[in-house]
Enzyme design. Structure first.
Site, PDB file in Angstrom:
ATOM      1  N   GLU A   1      -1.271 -12.079   3.078  1.00 52.48           N
ATOM      2  CA  GLU A   1      -0.449 -12.121   1.861  1.00 52.48           C
ATOM      3  C   GLU A   1       0.972 -12.519   2.198  1.00 52.48           C
ATOM      4  O   GLU A   1       1.569 -11.974   3.117  1.00 52.48           O
ATOM      5  CB  GLU A   1      -0.469 -10.739   1.203  1.00 52.48           C
ATOM      6  CG  GLU A   1       0.385 -10.619  -0.040  1.00 52.48           C
ATOM      7  CD  GLU A   1       1.837 -10.268   0.249  1.00 52.48           C
ATOM      8  OE1 GLU A   1       2.697 -10.700  -0.538  1.00 52.48           O
ATOM      9  OE2 GLU A   1       2.106  -9.597   1.253  1.00 52.48           O
TER      10      GLU A   1
ATOM     11  N   SER B   1     -13.657 -15.043  -2.623  1.00 47.28           N
ATOM     12  CA  SER B   1     -14.250 -14.866  -3.947  1.00 47.28           C
ATOM     13  C   SER B   1     -13.632 -15.830  -4.955  1.00 47.28           C
ATOM     14  O   SER B   1     -12.462 -16.207  -4.859  1.00 47.28           O
ATOM     15  CB  SER B   1     -14.047 -13.427  -4.430  1.00 47.28           C
ATOM     16  OG  SER B   1     -12.667 -13.121  -4.527  1.00 47.28           O
TER      17      SER B   1
ATOM     18  N   HIS C   1      -2.332 -11.589  -7.697  1.00 48.63           N
ATOM     19  CA  HIS C   1      -2.237 -10.330  -8.432  1.00 48.63           C
ATOM     20  C   HIS C   1      -1.371 -10.471  -9.687  1.00 48.63           C
ATOM     21  O   HIS C   1      -1.130  -9.491 -10.382  1.00 48.63           O
ATOM     22  CB  HIS C   1      -1.682  -9.230  -7.534  1.00 48.63           C
ATOM     23  CG  HIS C   1      -2.605  -8.881  -6.408  1.00 48.63           C
ATOM     24  ND1 HIS C   1      -2.479  -9.425  -5.158  1.00 48.63           N
ATOM     25  CD2 HIS C   1      -3.697  -8.072  -6.364  1.00 48.63           C
ATOM     26  CE1 HIS C   1      -3.448  -8.955  -4.382  1.00 48.63           C
ATOM     27  NE2 HIS C   1      -4.189  -8.136  -5.084  1.00 48.63           N
TER      28      HIS C   1
ATOM     29  N   CYS D   1      -5.041 -13.775  -1.622  1.00 51.65           N
ATOM     30  CA  CYS D   1      -6.249 -12.953  -1.565  1.00 51.65           C
ATOM     31  C   CYS D   1      -7.357 -13.669  -2.322  1.00 51.65           C
ATOM     32  O   CYS D   1      -7.180 -14.791  -2.800  1.00 51.65           O
ATOM     33  CB  CYS D   1      -5.994 -11.573  -2.189  1.00 51.65           C
ATOM     34  SG  CYS D   1      -4.832 -10.539  -1.269  1.00 51.65           S
TER      35      CYS D   1
ATOM     36  N   LYS E   1       0.821  -1.207   0.000  1.00 51.32           N
ATOM     37  CA  LYS E   1       0.000   0.000   0.000  1.00 51.32           C
ATOM     38  C   LYS E   1       0.860   1.264   0.000  1.00 51.32           C
ATOM     39  O   LYS E   1       1.901   1.328   0.623  1.00 51.32           O
ATOM     40  CB  LYS E   1      -0.933  -0.003   1.201  1.00 51.32           C
ATOM     41  CG  LYS E   1      -1.982  -1.093   1.159  1.00 51.32           C
ATOM     42  CD  LYS E   1      -2.910  -0.967  -0.037  1.00 51.32           C
ATOM     43  CE  LYS E   1      -3.892  -2.110  -0.114  1.00 51.32           C
ATOM     44  NZ  LYS E   1      -4.981  -1.961   0.841  1.00 51.32           N
TER      45      LYS E   1
END
Length: 770
Positions: free
Chosen positions: A677, A445, A706, A738, A121
C-alpha cells in the site's frame, strides 16, 4: 463520586447482528436513504445494543454499559470531536463550525480531489483506523456533540451509560504531521491545545448526565509508536493532571488495553483520576502495585481479541491476585473492546455443538464478566458452578479428535525447507517471463458483483447445481481475463470469483478450520469480515486453487498469477487456537500452502502470489517480544514458498505495513516481488525502500482502493514518477494498493485505464529503447 461497576466491558460490536449499520451507511452513500433515515437506524441499533447488554446483566444505572458506537471509526470520531480535520475539508463545516455526518464521511472516504485520511491497523488487531493529520495550523475546538447526545439519548431511555472516547495522548500519538507542517513536527506537541477541548467535552458529558467517562489510551502500552514510551507517559501525566483537575467532569476511567501497561501504571496511579483499566490477557498480573490512592483497578481478564471460552477460573484468580496485592477496589472487565469479536455464538446454527461449547462471542463474554463481578461481590463459592463448567469445556477441548493430528505432527522439516535459490539466480531465471519495464498487474481480486454473490448464495443453499455454478465461475474468469487483456495489463489474475473471502475460502478447504454464518466483525468503516475458527491441526486434503488458476492461464499467453493467502495472514484474520504457540500453527498452514504451490507449478503457473497483508499487524507491541514473532512469521512464509523452483516468480502483498518498521523481516521473506500500500500515503513508503537498499522487486500501490475516488492520470503519473526517481527501474512494478473486490466495475475499469495510461507516459520517458 458514583461507584464504578464491579463488572463492565470496554466496548461492544457496533455494526449490528445482521450488519444493519453497514447496510444503512452504504445506502446513505448511494443516495437511497437520507441523513435522517440513517440517524434513525443508528439510534435503533444503539438502543437495541443497550437493552441487550442490560438484559445480559450489565446494570441500567451503574455506568457499566459503554457508549461506544461509531458510524465509521473511533479515532475519526475523536478527531472530529476536537475539530482536527485537514485544511482540505475545512469548508465542509456547518455554519456554526461543527462537523456534520456528510463531512465526517467525506473525511473518511475522500471526494473528488480531496484525498481521504490515511488508514492503518489499530495496534495488533485486524481493525483499521483513520490517521489524523495534525500540524501547527490545526485549530482545535469542540466540533461535534454526538457523544453528548448519545449519553442523553440513553438517559431518556432510562439507562446511565459510560461514554467512551479515544484519549488525547493516543489521538495525538497515532496522528501524522499534516502536509503543511514543518519537517520534524510532532503532533504530540499540540497536547495542551487538545486537552483544553477535552475539558469542554467532559463538562458537556457531565451536564448530559454521564457519571463516568472512559478514555481509551492504548498508546500507553505500545513500544512501536514513533513517540517513545517515556514521552507518552509524560504526556499522560500532563493531560490527566488537567483533565482530573477540571471543575466539571464525570469520574474518569483510563483504559490501557492490548498489552501490559508496565511502569506507566505508576503514572496513572498518581494521576487525579478514579479508575484504571489494565489488560491481564496480553499482560501479566503485576508483581506489585503502586499506591493507587483509592482508585478502582479494572482487571481486563476476559479476552476481547479472541472467541474462546477460556479459563474462567484462572481469570477469577487474576482478580483475586490484584486484591492480594493491595488493590482496594477491583472490577472485572474485558481486556479490550469487544468490537473484535462477533455478537453471539447462539446465532450459529451450523457449527458443531462440541465446538460451540468451547466458544464465547461478545454476548457470552459479557455473561462471563457478569459472573466474575458476582464472584467479586459474593465470593468464589457463589460462582463455583460457572467456573467449573468453563474448566470442563477446556478439558474436553484438549481431548477432542482433530485438535491434535498425528499425521500432521509427524511431518518432518529440515532447514533447507525454509529457503530457495539465491535471489540473483532466480532473477536471471525469471527473465524468461519477458516482462516489460514497469510491469502492470493487479493484486488479485476483481469486484464481487451482485451476480457473483447471488450465485454463491444459491449454490450454498443447494439451489444451483455444482456444474452450473462452476460454469458461472468460468464465465466470470473469461470476462475478467478478457478485460485485463483489453486494458493492457502485463501479468493477469483470474479475479477470484469463487472466493467469498481471502481467508475463509482457504479455511473451507483445509482441515482444522470451521466457518461461521453470522460471525461478522468490523474491519474498517462499513466493511466487515467473518473470521474463520482455527480449532485443530491443519492439513490440506486436496488442491484448492489449481483448477481455477490453470483455467485462467489457458485463456491467455500472458502469465496469470496463482493466488494464495499466506500463513501469517490466515492466522491473523482467523480466530486461532490458543493452546499452542502461534509459530507451530503457522508452520502447519505453511506446509499446506507449500503443497498447493507444488501443484500450481505442475499445472504451468509461473507466477504465484502468497499474500501477507497482516505481517505488520501481528507484530507485538512490546519490543522484547518482536524478534521471536518476526522469526517465526518469516520462517512460516519461507516454509510455504521454499519449495518453489528458481524460474517461478513468487510475489507477496503487504497492506498498511509501515514498510520501514519491518523492513528486515520483509527482506527476509525473500519474495521476488513485494507489492505494498502506498497511494493513500502518497508514496511515502518509497523513501523507506530506497533508504534501506531493498533490492528485490517492489510494487508501491498507485490506486487507493479503499476510497470510491477514481484517481486521475496526472495523480497516478505523479506517484509513479516519485517511485521512478527514488528506485531502480528494474525493481518497480505498477499495481493498485490492494485487491479490487470491494469496488464496483465502473470505478475499477476507469481507475485501471488511468493507471495504464499513466504508466505508458512514464515508460516513454524512462525506458531506453533496446
Amino acid at each position: 463520586m458514583t461507584a464504578f461497576p464491579t463488572g463492565t466491558i470496554l466496548g461492544y460490536p457496533r455494526i449490528g447482528r445482521r450488519r444493519e449499520l453497514k447496510k444503512a451507511v452504504e445506502a446513505f452513500w448511494a443516495g437511497r436513504i437520507d441523513e435522517s433515515a440513517l440517524e434513525a437506524t443508528a439510534a435503533e441499533l444503539r438502543a437495541a445494543n443497550r437493552e441487550r447488554l442490560a438484559g445480559l446483566g450489565l446494570g441500567r444505572d451503574d455506568s457499566s454499559i459503554p457508549e461506544s458506537f461509531s458510524f465509521y471509526d473511533q479515532v475519526l470520531d475523536a478527531a472530529v470531536t476536537v475539530g482536527a480535520i485537514p485544511a482540505r475539508f475545512e469548508d465542509l463545516r456547518d455554519e456554526d463550525g461543527t462537523i456534520g455526518l456528510p463531512a465526517y464521511f467525506t473525511v473518511a472516504r475522500g471526494e473528488g480531489d480531496r484525498a481521504p485520511l490515511e488508514m492503518t491497523k489499530w495496534f495488533d488487531s485486524n481493525y483499521h483506523y483513520l490517521v489524523p493529520e495534525i500540524g501547527p495550523e490545526t485549530v482545535f475546538s469542540l466540533s461535534s456533540d454526538r457523544l453528548v447526545r448519545e449519553v442523553a439519548e440513553a438517559a431518556a431511555a432510562g439507562l446511565r451509560t459510560r461514554p467512551v472516547i479515544v484519549g488525547p495522548v493516543t489521538l495525538l500519538a497515532l496522528a501524522k504531521a499534516s502536509d503543511d507542517a514543518p519537517e520534524g513536527f510532532d503532533p504530540l506537541s499540540r497536547l495542551d491545545d487538545v486537552v483544553a477541548v477535552y475539558v469542554e467535552l467532559l463538562a458537556a458529558l457531565k451536564a448530559a448526565g454521564a457519571e463516568w467517562v472512559q478514555l481509551d489510551e492504548p498508546a500507553l502500552v505500545s513500544e512501536s509508536l514513533p513517540a517513545s514510551t517515556g514521552r507518552l507517559a509524560d504526556a499522560a501525566q500532563r493531560a490527566l493532571a488537567v483533565l482530573g483537575g477540571a471543575a466539571e467532569r464525570p469520574s474518569i476511567f483510563v483504559a490501557a488495553p492490548y498489552a501490559e501497561l508496565g511502569e506507566t501504571l505508576a503514572v496513572l496511579a498518581a494521576a487525579p483520576i478514579e479508575a484504571i483499566g489494565i489488560d491481564l490477557v496480553r499482560g501479566a498480573v503485576p508483581a506489585s502495585l503502586p499506591d493507587l490512592g483509592g482508585k478502582v483497578l479494572v482487571g481486563g481478564v476476559i479476552d476481547g481479541h479472541n472467541i474462546w471460552r477460556g479459563d474462567l477460573d484462572g481469570a477469577f484468580g487474576k482478580l483475586e491476585a490484584l486484591r492480594a496485592l493491595g488493590a482496594g477496589t477491583v472490577a472485572a472487565s474485558t481486556s479490550t473492546s469487544l468490537l473484535h469479536v462477533p455478537h453471539d455464538v447462539e446465532d450459529e446454527s451450523k457449527l458443531d455443538a462440541r465446538l460451540v461449547s468451547w466458544l464465547a462471542f461478545a454476548d457470552q463474554k459479557v455473561a462471563q464478566v457478569v459472573t466474575l463481578a458476582r464472584g467479586l461481590a459474593e465470593g468464589r463459592e457463589a460462582v463455583a458452578t460457572e467456573l467449573d463448567a468453563a474448566s470442563a469445556a477446556l478439558a474436553d477441548r484438549r481431548e477432542a479428535p482433530g485438535v491434535r493430528d498425528g499425521a500432521v505432527r509427524r511431518r518432518a522439516l529440515v532447514e533447507d525447507d525454509f529457503s530457495r535459490a539465491p535471489y540473483q539466480e532466480r532473477e536471471n531465471a525469471q527473465q524468461a517471463l519477458n516482462l516489460p519495464a514497469l510491469p502492470l498487474t493487479t493484486i488479485g481480486s476483481f469486484p464481487q458483483t451482485g451476480d457473483i454473490r447471488r450465485a454463491r448464495a444459491q449454490f450454498t443453499r443447494g439451489e444451483l447445481p455444482q456444474d452450473d455454478y462452476e460454469d458461472f465461475l468460468r464465465s466470470e474468469i473469461d470476462r475478467v481475463v478478457a478485460l485485463q487483456e483489453d486494458l493492457g495489463l502485463d501479468v493477469l489474475v483470474h479475479g477470484e470469483p469463487e472466493r467469498n473471502d481471502m481467508v475463509q475460502y482457504f479455511a473451507e478447504n483445509l482441515d482444522g478450520f470451521a466457518v461461521t454464518e453470522n460471525g461478522w466483525v468490523q474491519s474498517y468503516g462499513s466493511r466487515a469480515t467473518r473470521p474463520s475458527i482455527l480449532w485443530g491441526d491443519v492439513s490440506r486434503p486436496a488442491p484448492i486453487t489449481v483448477s481455477w488458476a490453470a483455467y485462467a492461464q489457458s485463456l491467455s499467453v500472458k502469465p496469470v498469477k496463482g493466488m494464495l493467502t499466506g500463513p501469517v495472514t490466515i492466522l491473523a484474520w482467523s480466530f486461532v487456537r490458543d493452546d499452542q504457540p502461534l509459530g507451530e500453527t503457522a508452520n502447519q498452514v505453511a506446509l499446506a500452502l507449500r503443497d498447493e504451490i507444488t501443484d500450481l507449478e505442475a499445472a504451468g503457473i509461473a507466477i504465484i502470489q502468497v499474500d501477507e497483508p497482516a505481517l505488520r499487524e501481528l507484530l507485538p507491541l512490546k519490543k522484547a517480544d518482536q524478534p521471536a514473532y518476526l522469526d517465526w512469521s518469516v520462517r512460516s512464509f519461507r516454509l510455504a514458498t521454499g519449495g518453489a523452483a528458481a524460474p517461478t516468480q513468487v510475489h507477496t502483498h503487504l497492506c498498511y505495513s509501515e514498510f520501514g518498521v519491518v523492513i528486515d523481516a520483509i527482506r527476509a521473506l525473500d519474495a521476488d516481488v513485494t507489492s505494498i500500500e502506498a497511494a493513500r500515503s502518497r508514496m511515502e513508503v518509497v523513501a523507506d525502500i530506497a533508504r534501506y537498499g531493498f533490492d528485490h522487486g517492489v510494487g508501491p500501490g498507485v490506486y487507493d482502493i479503499h476510497s470510491p475516488r477514481i484517481p486521475s492520470v496526472a495523480e497516478i503519473e505523479s506517484l509513479l514518477r516519485r517511485a521512478v526517481d527514488e528506485l531502480p527501474l528494474r525493481q518497480l512494478w505498477v499495481n493498485p494498493d490492494c485487491g479490487l473486490k470491494t469496488r464496483g466495475y465502473d470505478e475499477t475499469v476507469a481507475s485501471l485505464r488511468n493507471i495504464v495510461e499513466a504508466t505508458r507516459r512514464v515508460r516513454e520517458d524512462v525506458v531506453v529503447p533496446a
